[in-house]
Design an enzyme around this catalytic site. Structure first.
Site, PDB file in Angstrom:
ATOM      1  CG  ASP A 159      35.672  91.001  23.068  1.00 16.80           C
ATOM      2  OD1 ASP A 159      36.754  90.885  22.888  1.00 16.80           O
ATOM      3  OD2 ASP A 159      35.232  89.969  23.987  1.00 16.80           O
TER       4      ASP A 159
ATOM      5  CG  LEU B  12      38.661  82.951  19.329  1.00 14.21           C
ATOM      6  CD1 LEU B  12      38.670  82.103  18.193  1.00 14.21           C
ATOM      7  CD2 LEU B  12      40.069  83.630  19.416  1.00 14.21           C
TER       8      LEU B  12
ATOM      9  CB  SER C  39      29.804  87.457  24.770  1.00 12.94           C
ATOM     10  OG  SER C  39      28.607  88.149  25.434  1.00 12.94           O
TER      11      SER C  39
END
Length: 327
Positions: A147, A100, A103
């Site tokens: 991300d 998900l 990091s």
């Protein structure tokens, strides 16, 4: 005391085309959605000379160079914050290694806390780029850019990754009805497996750099599916989106033998037999969370909970990286 948070994410299309080894040659496209599962960073001034750094381990150091955690070390260096007398701690709603984007969320929340400590207001695009620079360029992690960007921007967002490293950010244009139905009908289940994405992503990165045609063709196809997903979502055709997600998963598995395993395949087939119109494993693969779109939530939940999986209820986050407390 400063507390910041950044959201985790689910990918809705194009995942894998955000790695520099691909987008610098061909351009990448990803649709990501921020969800209400967060990484939190607390930063606190103490009365001791050494720095106290808490994550899955605890470090007590006097200089930046002594810090073992590479992302914390580089974030302090990039922002010019001296660790002396600081306590930095991280907490997360979701464990690492579950696909998900934890990091990227961690790095983004950490930078936001350090900039707040410096009394600097940093635009979301700059915050995301700084996080990418730390993870990709300095820490040399084989990761993409989605991300960090979705952690900074939040929402349901389209990212176009250009060969010159620029990123174009466009909100996904969903009707209120489509947004509500999508949020209600996406279900997330933990497989029980955690993994490091590095091995799978490093293999993808190596094969892309070596011009492995099967890998490049796979990523071309997935990027096209991402654009198809955007059209389906923006037109409100969520059943079409679900079918595209299924096709995406079938092609994603071909990238690596480590992408799935027998148990995950069995869970996926069980879901398809119990009302899932489409689904996939979130993240690089190998474990973490299975996500499904269904119009029969009760039936699907009963089947997967009965198989021993744990559901994590989700709502979308539209705030992105934020300061949640400061004193």
């Amino acid at each position: 005391m400063i507390i910041t948070r950044s959201p985790s994410r689910i990918s809705l299309g194009g995942g894998g085309t955000d790695l520099p080894s691909y987008y610098r040659q061909h351009g990448g496209f990803v649709i990501a959605a921020a969800i209400d599962k967060y990484v939190y960073i607390t930063l606190h001034q103490t009365f001791v000379e050494e720095a106290i750094i808490k994550y899955s381990q605890t470090e007590r150091v006097r200089t930046v160079a002594e810090i073992r955690h590479p992302l914390i070390r580089e974030a302090l260096l990039q922002t010019g914050v001296s660790p002396e007398g600081l306590e930095i701690a991280s907490m997360s709603d979701i464990p690492a290694g579950t696909g998900l984007g934890s990091s990227g969320s961690f790095t983004t929340a950490l930078l936001h806390a350090l900039h707040t400590y410096n009394k600097n207001v940093v635009p979301k695009q700059e915050l995301a780029e700084q996080a990418c620079h730390i993870e990709i360029d300095l820490a040399q992690e084989p990761v993409g850019k989605q991300d960090q960007y979705i952690a900074a921007f939040g929402g349901l967002t389209c990212f176009e990754f250009l060969p010159d490293d620029r990123v174009q950010v466009t909100p996904l244009r969903l009707s209120d009805e489509a947004l509500s139905n999508l949020e209600d009908n996406l279900l997330l289940f933990f497989t029980g497996y955690t993994r490091s994405a590095s091995q799978i992503l490093a293999d993808q990165d190596r094969r892309t750099r070596s011009m492995d045609q099967s890998m490049i063709d796979n990523l071309h196809f997935v990027k096209d599916l991402g654009h198809q997903s955007q059209r389906a979502l923006e037109s409100g055709d969520l059943r079409c989106f679900a079918e595209i997600m299924h096709v995406h998963w079938e092609h994603k598995k071909r990238r690596s033998a480590a992408m799935s395993n027998g148990a995950i395949d069995d869970y996926y087939q069980l879901a398809r037999a119990n009302g899932a119109l489409g689904g996939k494993l979130i993240g690089a693969g190998g474990g973490g969370f299975l996500m499904f779109y269904t119009e029969d939530k009760t039936r699907l939940r009963r089947a997967l909970l009965g198989a021993g999986l744990r559901e994590v209820r989700l709502r979308f986050d539209f705030q992105g990286a934020a300061v949640v407390a400061q004193s």
